[in-house]
Design a protein around this motif. Structure first.
Motif, PDB file in Angstrom:
ATOM      1  N   ARG A   1      -8.499  31.083 -32.649  1.00 51.18           N
ATOM      2  CA  ARG A   1      -8.862  30.686 -34.011  1.00 51.18           C
ATOM      3  C   ARG A   1      -8.312  29.296 -34.334  1.00 51.18           C
ATOM      4  N   GLU A   2      -7.074  29.047 -33.953  1.00 55.77           N
ATOM      5  CA  GLU A   2      -6.457  27.737 -34.217  1.00 55.77           C
ATOM      6  C   GLU A   2      -7.189  26.629 -33.478  1.00 55.77           C
ATOM      7  N   ILE A   3      -7.547  26.878 -32.218  1.00 57.30           N
ATOM      8  CA  ILE A   3      -8.266  25.877 -31.434  1.00 57.30           C
ATOM      9  C   ILE A   3      -9.621  25.574 -32.073  1.00 57.30           C
ATOM     10  N   MET A   4     -10.309  26.632 -32.514  1.00 57.65           N
ATOM     11  CA  MET A   4     -11.647  26.452 -33.076  1.00 57.65           C
ATOM     12  C   MET A   4     -11.607  25.870 -34.493  1.00 57.65           C
ATOM     13  N   ILE A   5     -10.457  25.891 -35.139  1.00 60.68           N
ATOM     14  CA  ILE A   5     -10.300  25.188 -36.418  1.00 60.68           C
ATOM     15  C   ILE A   5     -10.046  23.713 -36.166  1.00 60.68           C
ATOM     16  N   ASP A   6      -9.125  23.394 -35.251  1.00 59.31           N
ATOM     17  CA  ASP A   6      -8.734  21.996 -35.002  1.00 59.31           C
ATOM     18  C   ASP A   6      -9.861  21.173 -34.400  1.00 59.31           C
ATOM     19  N   GLY A   7     -10.648  21.774 -33.541  1.00 56.46           N
ATOM     20  CA  GLY A   7     -11.727  21.036 -32.906  1.00 56.46           C
ATOM     21  C   GLY A   7     -11.243  20.080 -31.836  1.00 56.46           C
ATOM     22  N   THR A   8     -12.137  19.234 -31.376  1.00 58.44           N
ATOM     23  CA  THR A   8     -11.858  18.300 -30.289  1.00 58.44           C
ATOM     24  C   THR A   8     -11.312  16.972 -30.843  1.00 58.44           C
ATOM     25  N   PRO A   9     -10.618  16.198 -30.027  1.00 62.65           N
ATOM     26  CA  PRO A   9     -10.014  14.963 -30.526  1.00 62.65           C
ATOM     27  C   PRO A   9     -11.006  13.816 -30.673  1.00 62.65           C
ATOM     28  N   HIS A  10     -10.571  12.828 -31.434  1.00 66.04           N
ATOM     29  CA  HIS A  10     -11.291  11.565 -31.609  1.00 66.04           C
ATOM     30  C   HIS A  10     -10.298  10.488 -31.175  1.00 66.04           C
ATOM     31  N   VAL A  11     -10.299  10.162 -29.871  1.00 63.71           N
ATOM     32  CA  VAL A  11      -9.244   9.328 -29.302  1.00 63.71           C
ATOM     33  C   VAL A  11      -9.825   8.235 -28.421  1.00 63.71           C
ATOM     34  N   MET A  12      -9.218   7.070 -28.471  1.00 60.98           N
ATOM     35  CA  MET A  12      -9.584   5.932 -27.624  1.00 60.98           C
ATOM     36  C   MET A  12      -8.460   5.685 -26.637  1.00 60.98           C
ATOM     37  N   ILE A  13      -8.729   5.962 -25.343  1.00 62.40           N
ATOM     38  CA  ILE A  13      -7.766   5.705 -24.275  1.00 62.40           C
ATOM     39  C   ILE A  13      -8.004   4.285 -23.776  1.00 62.40           C
ATOM     40  N   PHE A  14      -7.057   3.410 -24.008  1.00 61.05           N
ATOM     41  CA  PHE A  14      -7.188   1.993 -23.658  1.00 61.05           C
ATOM     42  C   PHE A  14      -7.336   1.831 -22.143  1.00 61.05           C
ATOM     43  N   PRO A  15      -8.238   0.971 -21.654  1.00 62.51           N
ATOM     44  CA  PRO A  15      -9.113   0.111 -22.453  1.00 62.51           C
ATOM     45  C   PRO A  15     -10.552   0.597 -22.591  1.00 62.51           C
ATOM     46  N   ASN A  16     -10.918   1.775 -22.020  1.00 61.83           N
ATOM     47  CA  ASN A  16     -12.368   2.023 -21.921  1.00 61.83           C
ATOM     48  C   ASN A  16     -12.849   3.443 -22.131  1.00 61.83           C
ATOM     49  N   LEU A  17     -11.979   4.419 -22.346  1.00 58.68           N
ATOM     50  CA  LEU A  17     -12.413   5.814 -22.471  1.00 58.68           C
ATOM     51  C   LEU A  17     -12.302   6.280 -23.908  1.00 58.68           C
ATOM     52  N   PHE A  18     -13.435   6.618 -24.500  1.00 62.36           N
ATOM     53  CA  PHE A  18     -13.476   7.089 -25.881  1.00 62.36           C
ATOM     54  C   PHE A  18     -13.989   8.518 -25.900  1.00 62.36           C
ATOM     55  N   ILE A  19     -13.160   9.443 -26.354  1.00 60.63           N
ATOM     56  CA  ILE A  19     -13.547  10.836 -26.529  1.00 60.63           C
ATOM     57  C   ILE A  19     -13.828  11.032 -28.011  1.00 60.63           C
ATOM     58  N   ALA A  20     -15.090  11.324 -28.339  1.00 58.57           N
ATOM     59  CA  ALA A  20     -15.540  11.321 -29.728  1.00 58.57           C
ATOM     60  C   ALA A  20     -16.055  12.691 -30.132  1.00 58.57           C
ATOM     61  N   GLU A  21     -15.163  13.664 -30.225  1.00 60.45           N
ATOM     62  CA  GLU A  21     -15.488  15.032 -30.623  1.00 60.45           C
ATOM     63  C   GLU A  21     -16.523  15.696 -29.716  1.00 60.45           C
ATOM     64  N   ILE A  22     -17.772  15.279 -29.802  1.00 64.81           N
ATOM     65  CA  ILE A  22     -18.835  15.952 -29.048  1.00 64.81           C
ATOM     66  C   ILE A  22     -19.341  15.122 -27.874  1.00 64.81           C
ATOM     67  N   GLN A  23     -18.874  13.876 -27.771  1.00 63.88           N
ATOM     68  CA  GLN A  23     -19.373  12.951 -26.749  1.00 63.88           C
ATOM     69  C   GLN A  23     -18.220  12.233 -26.067  1.00 63.88           C
TER      70      GLN A  23
END
Length: 419
Positions: free
Chosen positions: A288-310
């Motif tokens: 339940r906690e995992i499904m509330i928090d969701g996925t991260p919105h993080v930019m790993i320098f210099p080129n990897l962007f994790i944007a929730e669903i993409q």
């Protein structure tokens, strides 16, 4: 400008609350970035799931350089330079496949998929030649974290885990979204090319100030409610992890809602198979906690962007030419969630999508803007007086504050001053 700054001059170009426009537009600075950042630090290359079987390969990049990521017959992953050691011709012409070897089309030199020179045409002309000296070049160091493969051309320096620092936790958070604890990069990539400097993209990925304005149209059409996450009364945060890694942390808003899967705009009832598998894997409360928090919105320098669903990968080609490679995230053991992730990705960043089209327009407009002579500075001071440290010691600010941009530029300066 077109003058390569000395180390002492970087301080003049990068100030605590602003940066000089030439940092985005000077070709000499771009060449220095390739040397000091792209060819010297850890750079995301690909994901292990892209080469699941022996002899699989996929062509990737580090900056403008073409890299072949292979899984050889022993199951080892290799990062090879896509350049024949004879005359420099590209040895691999296909974006992905399965092959035990690569043959250069110029003079038929053949290389095994672990980089060894297997043979050349008319070998009688190479008497006494040590083939080991003519293997394909390779990225000097390679490490993988949770399936994410990074490469570094520098022989010495921090380990990947040291480089990721606090941002490693965001990848841990990402893989927990899967009931089997693994991400799969299997949906294929879209490529978006813009006439803009790569750092406009880098900064924008964790800029929480623009979504409510730039993306108003798609938020309205989709009736998603995402715009409120970036409003003035939002409790969401921006965060600087150091080493150029930054985040927009939306969890405070999602925790206020206290509704599993709200981060994805749905409910557990609409994803019954996924919900059941998560509970089986983590237990009801943790799931339940995992499904509330969701996925991260993080930019790993210099080129990897994790944007929730993409997931986006930034590739700089020239000072004013950049490509974003984007794919839908897929979670092992979550077929119903994955199907919707692919659909939403097509709707937001596909050929008819609005989201990335909005951003791309802003990148190109900004690049044209920094070419003006006066004013020559880009101001990044929003929230400087109210930023603080979180419980782990990382700088945080309001979701609309420019904490990430300031953190990126201070790390950038430290890398550029090493030359």
């Amino acid at each position: 400008m077109n003058v390569m700054p000395r180390a002492s001059q970087w301080e003049q170009l990068i100030r605590p609350d602003r940066v000089h426009g030439s940092l985005y537009s000077d070709p000499a600075i771009f060449e220095a970035e390739l040397r000091n950042i792209w060819y010297r630090t850890w750079v995301y290359v690909g994901h292990e799931s892209e080469v699941p079987n022996a002899n699989d390969y996929v062509v990737k990049s580090i900056g403008p350089q073409s890299i072949i990521m292979t899984r050889d017959e022993q199951g080892k992953i290799n990062l090879l330079l896509n350049r024949c050691s004879h005359r420099g011709n590209e040895v691999c012409s296909y974006p992905k496949g399965n092959a035990r070897s690569f043959t250069c089309p110029f003079h038929a030199w053949t290389f095994a998929n672990d980089g060894r020179l297997a043979g050349y045409a008319f070998p009688e002309g190479y008497e006494g030649q040590d083939r080991s000296e003519l293997a394909l070049g390779r990225v000097t160091r390679m490490e993988s974290y949770r399936g994410f493969v990074f490469g570094c051309f520098a022989a010495e320096g921090p380990t990947l885990k040291e480089y990721l620092g606090g941002a490693a936790e965001t990848i841990d958070r990402l893989v927990r979204t899967s009931p089997e604890g693994e991400v799969e990069v299997t949906a294929g990539f879209l490529k978006h090319r813009v006439k803009a400097n790569w750092k406009f993209i880098l900064e924008n990925e964790c800029d929480g100030y623009h979504p409510g304005f730039v993306h108003t149209s798609i938020f309205s059409v989709a009736e998603s409610g995402i715009g409120k996450l970036y409003g003035g009364s939002s409790t969401a945060l921006t965060r600087d992890y150091g080493n150029g890694h930054t985040e927009i942390d939306l969890r405070p808003e999602f925790r206020k809602r206290d509704a599993p899967m709200s981060w994805f705009g749905t409910t557990p009832e609409r994803l019954p198979d996924y919900t059941q598998r998560m509970k089986a894997a983590y237990g009801e409360q943790a799931a339940r906690e995992i499904m509330i928090d969701g996925t991260p919105h993080v930019m790993i320098f210099p080129n990897l962007f994790i944007a929730e669903i993409q997931m986006f990968v930034i590739q700089p080609l020239a000072v004013d030419d950049s490509v974003q490679h984007v794919t839908a995230l897929q979670f092992k053991g979550a077929p119903d969630l994955n199907r919707r992730l692919r659909q939403q990705t097509m709707g937001s960043v596909g050929p008819a999508g609005f989201l990335l089209a909005d951003d791309s327009e802003m990148y190109e407009r900004c690049h044209r803007g920094v070419l003006t002579r006066d004013p020559e500075w880009v101001f990044l001071g929003r929230g400087e007086k109210r930023e603080r440290r979180d419980e782990l010691g990382f700088k945080v600010g309001h979701v609309t504050d420019e904490v990430p941009s300031r953190g990126i530029w201070q790390h950038y300066r430290s890398l550029m001053e090493r030359s």
